[in-house]
Design an enzyme around this catalytic site. Structure first.
Site: not given
Ligand SMILES: *Cc1c(COP(=O)(O)O)cnc(C)c1O
Length: 412
Positions: A59, A61, A205, A231, A234, A240
């Site tokens: 843990y 935090e 993003d 993320t 990817k 993840r």
């Molecule tokens: C994949 C993605 C997310 C979210 O990712 P998660 O891990 O599935 O929550 C947010 N924004 C964009 C543009 C994405 O392609």
């Protein structure tokens, strides 16, 4: 190389054969079918080892040096390493590596910069905006007033004139770029300019392209955006999870937006795995990988176009391709099912300005497997063959099997 210490140790098999069977079944599925889901990849055994480590028990935090729990001295080091590697990799003054997912990272970016009811300008959902970019089914659509820009009906490219016009009309508090389906580079400098003109924050993003950025195969949003959300699972090929990058002046706001505002304890095993992935992404081998991902996607897109599918924007700059299979007589939904039966796993997606759904595919996973341009041309031909009914499902599965056996994601 072993697959995962857990599976190999046989502990799970002995204690819980039911779950062991399920895990091995998924490993078999991943390694006997063709993984073309644009958001997926194969993490390394080292990343899997960190994920399956005893750091999962801890843990923690708070942040390194300022935790709400005892015994954090080792995991503090792990998080500092992850943060330092992320900062170095992307040239950012500050990194937060605690976000549990890409969506959590976007939530934290909004929490850091916005108040409920603020106006936000983002790519509209029909054009590839993510759920967190204003979907009524998501917190973003309920708590903020989203205005959507689109893509040009002819070219499929972001309509930057519309971005500027909508920004002038609506005076948003933040402008968001990033997409689940946009195959081209984004003009971050232009977004910065528009945001400055109307006094808005600029949030990038970069969930999809951030791995290409790490490998120098796509432009880096860090110098332009106030906050970059991403993320780690990817193209970046980590566990993840999510992360945030920003300048030092927003560092404290971003950190507090993650914890305590939107999350509790950090997942230290995942953070260690992120550190491992950042370490891998900083190697020359990853630079080669990222460029090969793009080269592969270009060949795959060209192959699909030659087979008569309509490729959105006419091609790709990234790992991601969207196509309309309708000229072959099927829409994306039907095509996805036919291809799944043939051992080819991918997504359907919305098509800009189309009334039927398309297909979205990516080359991150197959490139990790070691496939190159030759294999991409073969995949395009096989995919079209299945959709045209030229190749039956059984023969396609055999061909896929031959291909993935030659490029096993986890040899041995
Ligand atoms: C994949 C993605 C997310 C979210 O990712 P998660 O891990 O599935 O929550 C947010 N924004 C964009 C543009 C994405 O392609």
């Amino acid at each position: 190389m072993s697959v995962t210490p857990v599976l190999e140790a046989d502990v799970l098999r002995r204690q819980d054969p039911e779950l062991a069977e399920i895990l091995l079944g998924e490993l078999t599925r991943q390694s006997t079918t063709l993984q073309l889901v644009a958001a997926e990849n194969f993490t390394s055994p080292a990343v899997l080892a960190a994920l399956g480590s005893p750091l999962a028990n801890k843990y923690a935090e708070g942040y390194p040096g300022a935790r709400h729990h005892g015994g954090c001295e080792i995991v503090d080091v792990a998080e500092r390493v992850a943060v330092d590697r992320a900062k170095a990799l992307f040239g950012a003054e500050h990194a937060n590596v605690q976000s549990h997912s890409g969506s959590s990272a976007v939530l934290a970016a909004y929490a850091a910069l916005l108040r409920p009811g603020d106006t936000v300008l983002a790519l509209g959902l029909p054009y590839g905006g993510h759920l967190t970019h204003g979907s009524p089914a998501n917190f973003s659509g309920r708590w903020f007033d989203f205005v959507g820009y689109g893509v040009d009906a002819e070219t499929g490219l972001i309509d930057y004139d519309q971005v500027r016009a909508l920004a002038r009309t609506h005076r948003p508090k933040a402008i968001v770029c990033g997409s689940i389906a946009y195959p081209r580079h984004i003009d971050y400098a232009l977004f910065r300019e528009v945001a400055d003109e109307v006094g808005a924050y600029f949030i990038a993003d970069a969930a999809h392209p951030i791995g290409l950025v790490a490998g120098g195969a796509a432009p880096n949003p860090v110098p332009y955006a106030d906050v970059v959300c991403a993320t780690t699972h990817k193209v970046l090929r980590g566990p993840r999870g999510g992360m945030l990058l920003c300048g030092s002046e927003l560092a404290e706001r971003v950190d507090r937006a993650v914890f305590p505002f939107t999350q509790g304890g950090a997942q230290m095993n995942t953070i260690a795995a992120k550190a491992v992935a950042f370490g891998e992404a900083a190697t020359p081998a990853f630079t080669v990988y990222a460029h090969q991902v793009v080269a592969n996607a270009r060949v795959l897109a060209a192959g699909l176009a030659a087979e008569g599918l309509v490729v959105t924007t006419g091609g790709t700059d990234t790992h991601l391709i969207t196509v309309d299979p309708m000229p072959l007589g099927v829409d994306g939904r039907v095509a996805r099912g036919q291809l799944a039966a043939a051992g080819m796993v991918l997504d359907c997606c919305a098509l800009p300005h189309g009334d039927t759904r398309g297909l979205r595919l990516g080359t991150a996973a197959v490139t990790t497997q070691g496939m190159g341009e030759g294999e991409m041309a073969g995949i395009a031909a096989l995919l079209a063959g299945v959709l045209r009914g030229r190749v039956d499902a059984k023969r396609a599965r055999d061909e896929v099997r031959e291909l993935v056996d030659a490029f096993a994601p986890y040899p041995g």
